[in-house]
Design a protein around this motif. Sequence first.
Motif, mmCIF file in Angstrom:
data_model
loop_
_atom_site.group_PDB
_atom_site.id
_atom_site.type_symbol
_atom_site.label_atom_id
_atom_site.label_comp_id
_atom_site.label_asym_id
_atom_site.label_seq_id
_atom_site.Cartn_x
_atom_site.Cartn_y
_atom_site.Cartn_z
ATOM 1 N N MET A 61 0.835 -1.200 0.000
ATOM 2 C CA MET A 61 0.000 0.000 0.000
ATOM 3 C C MET A 61 0.872 1.253 0.000
ATOM 4 O O MET A 61 0.576 2.225 -0.692
ATOM 5 C CB MET A 61 -0.939 -0.006 1.205
ATOM 6 N N HIS A 62 1.963 1.222 0.752
ATOM 7 C CA HIS A 62 2.874 2.364 0.786
ATOM 8 C C HIS A 62 3.485 2.590 -0.600
ATOM 9 O O HIS A 62 3.540 3.726 -1.074
ATOM 10 C CB HIS A 62 3.974 2.119 1.819
ATOM 11 N N GLN A 66 2.999 5.813 -2.890
ATOM 12 C CA GLN A 66 4.130 6.565 -3.426
ATOM 13 C C GLN A 66 4.003 6.715 -4.940
ATOM 14 O O GLN A 66 4.227 7.790 -5.490
ATOM 15 C CB GLN A 66 5.454 5.869 -3.088
ATOM 16 N N GLU A 67 3.641 5.609 -5.602
ATOM 17 C CA GLU A 67 3.492 5.633 -7.055
ATOM 18 C C GLU A 67 2.395 6.602 -7.474
ATOM 19 O O GLU A 67 2.575 7.402 -8.393
ATOM 20 C CB GLU A 67 3.171 4.220 -7.560
ATOM 21 N N LEU A 68 1.244 6.542 -6.769
ATOM 22 C CA LEU A 68 0.144 7.453 -7.086
ATOM 23 C C LEU A 68 0.545 8.899 -6.815
ATOM 24 O O LEU A 68 0.197 9.798 -7.591
ATOM 25 C CB LEU A 68 -1.103 7.099 -6.280
ATOM 26 N N ILE A 72 0.485 11.857 -9.458
ATOM 27 C CA ILE A 72 -0.239 13.110 -9.223
ATOM 28 C C ILE A 72 0.705 14.294 -9.407
ATOM 29 O O ILE A 72 0.367 15.277 -10.060
ATOM 30 C CB ILE A 72 -0.873 13.122 -7.809
ATOM 31 N N GLU A 73 1.912 14.187 -8.818
ATOM 32 C CA GLU A 73 2.878 15.272 -8.968
ATOM 33 C C GLU A 73 3.256 15.459 -10.435
ATOM 34 O O GLU A 73 3.361 16.588 -10.909
ATOM 35 C CB GLU A 73 4.120 14.992 -8.128
ATOM 36 N N ASP A 74 3.459 14.343 -11.148
ATOM 37 C CA ASP A 74 3.778 14.441 -12.571
ATOM 38 C C ASP A 74 2.658 15.131 -13.326
ATOM 39 O O ASP A 74 2.898 15.970 -14.195
ATOM 40 C CB ASP A 74 4.026 13.052 -13.184
ATOM 41 N N LEU A 75 1.424 14.747 -12.978
ATOM 42 C CA LEU A 75 0.270 15.318 -13.649
ATOM 43 C C LEU A 75 0.166 16.817 -13.360
ATOM 44 O O LEU A 75 -0.033 17.630 -14.256
ATOM 45 C CB LEU A 75 -0.996 14.601 -13.183
#
Length: 161
Positions: A61-62, A66-68, A72-75
Amino acid sequence: MEQLFGALHGDFATLKLEIAAEHKKLKREVIELGQRVDTLEQDQDVQEEKWDCHRRELFTMHDKNQELQCQIEDLENSLNDRGLNAAVKRQALLIQLRDAQADLCLLQETQLVRSDWRGLRSRWLDRQFHSSGPGRRAGVAILFATSFPGRVLGVQAKIPG
């Protein structure tokens, strides 16, 4: 003497029986204690397996979080990076505008063609005016929210672009 020997022999036999009974009782208790230890070890193994499973789930889950977060930051960082070619960027823009409670949005360098704008739908979006450059280059747009308090008096279009 024989009587004394007989009495001692009887006491010895009784003592022997008592010791044998006590030994049998202790043997049973040791067996039961061993079984309880086995049960506790099995329970401990089960608890350790559960802990390992929960720990793996937590790490998974961590990692997903982190991936999400990176996505989000990339987006967020890439909305103005090479325009709004990706549908997910266009939807992210509309979500940001909705969350910011914006009434109007002026965009430049959208790099979209006319067909890309047709699919742009949102509860936030009421009207849109856009102009595309040749191919997927340049382009500007004006997006109006349903909450936009003004009204459009006229539209002038210069062809091409």
